[in-house]
Write a protein that holds these residues in place. Structure first.
Motif, mmCIF file in Angstrom:
data_model
loop_
_atom_site.group_PDB
_atom_site.id
_atom_site.type_symbol
_atom_site.label_atom_id
_atom_site.label_comp_id
_atom_site.label_asym_id
_atom_site.label_seq_id
_atom_site.Cartn_x
_atom_site.Cartn_y
_atom_site.Cartn_z
ATOM 1 N N ALA A 183 0.874 -1.186 0.000
ATOM 2 C CA ALA A 183 0.000 0.000 0.000
ATOM 3 C C ALA A 183 0.903 1.225 0.000
ATOM 4 O O ALA A 183 1.941 1.235 0.673
ATOM 5 N N CYS A 184 0.511 2.243 -0.756
ATOM 6 C CA CYS A 184 1.350 3.445 -0.759
ATOM 7 C C CYS A 184 0.511 4.703 -0.954
ATOM 8 O O CYS A 184 -0.624 4.645 -1.447
ATOM 9 N N THR A 185 1.107 5.805 -0.559
ATOM 10 C CA THR A 185 0.525 7.108 -0.858
ATOM 11 C C THR A 185 1.655 8.118 -0.950
ATOM 12 O O THR A 185 2.602 8.088 -0.161
ATOM 13 N N VAL A 186 1.590 8.983 -1.963
ATOM 14 C CA VAL A 186 2.679 9.928 -2.250
ATOM 15 C C VAL A 186 2.107 11.347 -2.293
ATOM 16 O O VAL A 186 1.123 11.605 -3.008
ATOM 17 N N ALA A 187 2.716 12.235 -1.519
ATOM 18 C CA ALA A 187 2.369 13.665 -1.561
ATOM 19 C C ALA A 187 0.906 13.937 -1.188
ATOM 20 O O ALA A 187 0.274 14.823 -1.762
ATOM 21 N N THR A 188 0.403 13.167 -0.241
ATOM 22 C CA THR A 188 -0.973 13.406 0.225
ATOM 23 C C THR A 188 -1.034 13.791 1.710
ATOM 24 O O THR A 188 -2.049 14.324 2.157
ATOM 25 N N ALA A 189 0.018 13.532 2.458
ATOM 26 C CA ALA A 189 -0.057 13.663 3.930
ATOM 27 C C ALA A 189 -0.467 15.065 4.373
ATOM 28 O O ALA A 189 -1.184 15.217 5.364
ATOM 29 N N ASP A 231 -6.502 14.118 8.911
ATOM 30 C CA ASP A 231 -6.199 13.040 9.847
ATOM 31 C C ASP A 231 -5.521 11.890 9.095
ATOM 32 O O ASP A 231 -6.153 10.864 8.797
ATOM 33 N N PRO A 232 -4.228 12.027 8.767
ATOM 34 C CA PRO A 232 -3.559 10.959 8.007
ATOM 35 C C PRO A 232 -3.534 9.636 8.766
ATOM 36 O O PRO A 232 -3.499 8.567 8.161
ATOM 37 N N GLY A 233 -3.603 9.700 10.114
ATOM 38 C CA GLY A 233 -3.614 8.470 10.912
ATOM 39 C C GLY A 233 -4.788 7.571 10.524
ATOM 40 O O GLY A 233 -4.657 6.341 10.506
#
Ligand SMILES: C[S@@+](CC[C@H](N)C(=O)[O-])C[C@H]1O[C@@H](n2cnc3c(N)ncnc32)[C@H](O)[C@@H]1O
Length: 211
Positions: A118-124, A129-131
């Motif tokens: 699983a990944c996410t790029v440049a969204t945090a 609430d990234p948690g």
């Protein structure tokens, strides 16, 4: 609305023709972050991967090159992003190797334990609430599944004018690391890269066998 605010809002939630123009520009900044993330993910040829907030879908292509017998599922809140990523990945979609969904990262419409990566790029920094997103990434991963979360270095990104727009959440690195661990990931580590625009961090972690 001032131009910087328009750009800032579009970075959070790209819409319409301006959103498309912005993606072309934004991807030039983030594609190196994506390439680096893909390198760190130890992707296997059969992996089934999920990406949250895929933007114009450029990263999906990179993921698919590594998971050459696997699949990529993408989740986005922006219809414009889905439209662009659908065009960019039309062949893989027609082959059933890419599936795109309109959904939020904190409410994934999938069963638990189905993805290898699983990944996410440049969204945090565009998610309050990234948690909550990290917990969903954890839930949908198989045991031993691995997650990667990449984002620009806060102290550099904060000087980028559109970031002054309301709706950015400039989380501290320590808070993001804690939220990632609290989601349940183990063997966590953070890699740093000062060769990409703004510099970047990538948090990596694994879902344990028994959770
Ligand atoms: C700065 S862009 C980054 C896009 C792409 N990952 C890249 O690296 O170029 C942030 C993206 O996150 C998406 N996004 C924002 N909040 C989201 C959420 N809660 N769930 C899924 N996607 C979200 C936006 O629509 C936007 O496309």
């Amino acid at each position: 609305m001032k131009l910087m605010n328009v750009i800032g809002k579009q970075m959070q939630y790209p819409r319409g023709i301006f959103g498309k123009i912005l993606f072309a520009w934004m991807t030039r900044m983030t594609i190196e972050h994506a390439r680096w993330t893909v390198d760190l993910m130890e992707i296997q040829p059969d992996d089934d991967i999920i990406e949250i907030g895929f933007g114009n879908g450029a990263n999906i292509k990179l993921l698919l090159q590594r998971a050459r017998n696997g699949s990529v599922t993408g989740v986005e809140i922006s219809e414009t992003a889905i439209e662009m990523a659908s065009k960019k990945n039309a062949k893989a979609i027609s082959e059933g190797r890419v599936k795109l969904y309109e959904a939020a990262g904190n409410a994934l419409p999938f069963e638990a334990g189905v993805y290898d990566k699983a990944c996410t790029v440049a969204t945090a920094y565009v998610i309050e609430d990234p948690g909550a997103v990290f917990k969903e990434m954890y839930r949908v991963l198989k045991p031993h599944g691995r997650a990667a979360v990449t984002f620009p270095v806060r102290e550099n990104f904060i000087r980028f004018k559109p970031v002054g727009t309301e709706g950015f959440y400039l989380h501290e690195l320590a808070d993001l690391k804690k939220a990632f661990r609290d989601a349940g990931f183990v063997n966590c580590r953070t890699e740093d890269n000062d060769q990409v625009r703004f510099g970047a961090h990538c948090m990596l972690g694994e879902k344990p066998t028994i959770s």
